[in-house]
Write an enzyme that holds these catalytic residues in place. Structure first.
Site, PDB file in Angstrom:
ATOM      1  N   SER A  61      -3.241  -4.270   1.493  1.00  0.00           N
ATOM      2  CA  SER A  61      -3.001  -3.479   0.274  1.00  0.00           C
ATOM      3  C   SER A  61      -2.772  -4.314  -0.980  1.00  0.00           C
ATOM      4  O   SER A  61      -2.610  -3.745  -2.072  1.00  0.00           O
ATOM      5  CB  SER A  61      -1.809  -2.534   0.480  1.00  0.00           C
ATOM      6  OG  SER A  61      -2.193  -1.428   1.269  1.00  0.00           O
ATOM      7  N   LYS A  64      -4.966  -3.372  -3.796  1.00  0.00           N
ATOM      8  CA  LYS A  64      -4.655  -2.352  -4.801  1.00  0.00           C
ATOM      9  C   LYS A  64      -4.284  -2.963  -6.148  1.00  0.00           C
ATOM     10  O   LYS A  64      -4.357  -2.278  -7.178  1.00  0.00           O
ATOM     11  CB  LYS A  64      -3.544  -1.445  -4.285  1.00  0.00           C
ATOM     12  CG  LYS A  64      -3.948  -0.621  -3.057  1.00  0.00           C
ATOM     13  CD  LYS A  64      -2.825   0.283  -2.579  1.00  0.00           C
ATOM     14  CE  LYS A  64      -3.280   1.182  -1.441  1.00  0.00           C
ATOM     15  NZ  LYS A  64      -3.355   0.494  -0.137  1.00  0.00           N
ATOM     16  N   SER A 124       1.441   3.081  -2.643  1.00  0.00           N
ATOM     17  CA  SER A 124       0.370   2.353  -1.961  1.00  0.00           C
ATOM     18  C   SER A 124      -0.601   3.304  -1.271  1.00  0.00           C
ATOM     19  O   SER A 124      -1.067   3.058  -0.157  1.00  0.00           O
ATOM     20  CB  SER A 124       0.951   1.359  -0.941  1.00  0.00           C
ATOM     21  OG  SER A 124       0.015   0.363  -0.613  1.00  0.00           O
ATOM     22  N   LYS A 227       3.378  -6.364  -5.541  1.00  0.00           N
ATOM     23  CA  LYS A 227       2.729  -5.532  -4.527  1.00  0.00           C
ATOM     24  C   LYS A 227       2.858  -6.097  -3.118  1.00  0.00           C
ATOM     25  O   LYS A 227       2.798  -7.302  -2.913  1.00  0.00           O
ATOM     26  CB  LYS A 227       1.237  -5.380  -4.870  1.00  0.00           C
ATOM     27  CG  LYS A 227       0.510  -4.323  -4.040  1.00  0.00           C
ATOM     28  CD  LYS A 227       0.947  -2.918  -4.415  1.00  0.00           C
ATOM     29  CE  LYS A 227       0.378  -1.854  -3.481  1.00  0.00           C
ATOM     30  NZ  LYS A 227       1.068  -1.838  -2.164  1.00  0.00           N
TER      31      LYS A 227
END
Length: 384
Positions: A61, A64, A124, A227
């Site tokens: 992720s 992202k 997320s 993140k």
């Protein structure tokens, strides 16, 4: 007079001092239990610690961040707005992402860009990523092309994206160094987008989810983003940024063993950077370093200096041991324009080069009279 091309001029301003035999007493970085890691000073780009930072890994992720960067640029450019309503297509419906992180949007419903953006950054949400990808580019495949274009634009040299969310896919890879570069680009290029990364929770459809970056709650650090990522193939990863005074650091750990471990390892890196290094502006733009003889001009001397502020990252406590040195690229002859590069300024601590900057003329010097040019021509020929 000796030829100027052979000169090395060492300048020690009154605000700086040189201490002979000074040692850069900085301990090695802490042991970091991760497949790869890197710690970078945001302002100067100085790498303070790294291991396997160019190893190709699954971003999970962390992907992202790239999706978010594209969204941030689209918002800046005015091609979309936070108030736009996005119709959720079948590909983005949460049922497609069972067992993975999602925002819990439903097919056929309309969701604002503002909500989807927070669903991506805070929750997320894989579903939110696809919804935004299709809204911006028509399909996730086309959106991935934009991601790769933006990646190249900001200097990601070892990354390739094939989807917007980061679920494991063939050819979808990155490195710790590229993730640090991407994190810094978010902070630098799209500050309004980056501001969302510090939000600790977001509620959509009566479902409240916490930001997975647990360092946001750590009172010993001023972490304001960015993140997390996890898949079985990638392990647990985290890009984190924190500020202390005027210094901002970006830490990346990839492939740790757990949620707790990724936070602990990133925190170790950030604490190491703040404890043993500092970032300072050694000289302001326009600082004069020397006056140098110039030939064939309407004046005999030109001021030399820099036209940009010189931010440097140095071991903590060593700011007074900085010295400035410069070399000239050529014999100085008129005409010469203000701001013209004439050499290189090097900042050192003992024999270690800390950084380099272009040395420029701080004044404009026009051609002198025929008499002045003739006189200087004779001087150069006779090496006066």
């Amino acid at each position: 007079m000796k030829n100027l091309l052979s000169k090395l001029v060492c300048v020690s301003l009154c605000t700086l001092s040189f201490v002979s035999n000074a040692k850069l007493m900085v301990p090695n970085p802490p042991t970091i239990n991760a497949k790869a890691y890197i710690l970078i000073d945001f302002q100067t780009g100085k790498v303070l610690a790294e291991k396997d930072a160019d190893k190709s890994l699954n971003p999970a992720s962390l992907t992202k961040m790239m999706t978010s960067y594209v969204i941030g640029k689209e918002l800046q450019n005015g091609t979309i707005s936070m108030n736009d309503m996005v119709t959720v297509g079948d590909n983005a419906w949460g049922k497609k992402f069972r067992g993975s992180s999602k925002m819990f949007i439903k097919g056929g419903t309309q969701v604002s860009v503002a909500d989807l953006n927070r669903g991506i950054i805070i929750q997320s949400g894989n579903d939110a990523c696809v919804a935004m990808a299709e809204y911006i580019a028509g399909s996730e495949e086309q959106f991935s092309q934009i991601m790769n274009f933006r990646a190249q634009e900001i200097g990601l040299t070892s990354s390739h994206f094939v989807n917007s969310h980061g679920l494991t896919a063939k050819g979808h890879m990155t490195t710790a160094r590229d993730m640090a570069t991407l994190g810094m680009a978010l902070i630098r290029d799209v500050p309004e987008e980056y501001a969302i990364y510090k939000e600790k929770d977001f509620t959509y459809n009566n479902i409240s989810q916490l930001n997975r970056n647990t360092l946001l709650w750590d009172k010993t650090l001023q972490v304001d983003g960015i993140k997390t990522g996890h898949t079985d193939a990638a392990g647990y990863s985290l890009v984190a940024s924190a500020v202390k005074g005027s210094m901002r650091l970006v830490a990346v750990v990839m492939g740790t063993s757990s949620e707790r471990a990724r936070s602990q390892e990133a925190k170790k890196l950030l604490n190491y950077g703040f404890r043993f290094f500092e970032t300072l502006v050694a000289y302001e733009a326009g600082t004069e370093f020397a006056k140098q003889r110039i030939y064939m001009g309407d004046k005999e001397e030109v001021r030399l200096g820099i036209n940009q502020s010189t931010a440097v990252t140095v071991p903590r406590g060593f700011r007074d041991k900085l010295t400035a040195h410069f070399t000239l690229d050529k014999e100085l002859k008129a005409p010469i324009a203000k701001g013209e590069v004439v050499g290189t300024l090097v900042l050192k601590i003992e024999d270690e080069i800390i950084t380099e900057y272009p040395l420029v003329a701080l004044d404009e010097v026009n051609e002198g009279s025929l008499y002045q040019k003739l006189k200087d021509y004779i001087r150069l020929k006779l090496d006066w």
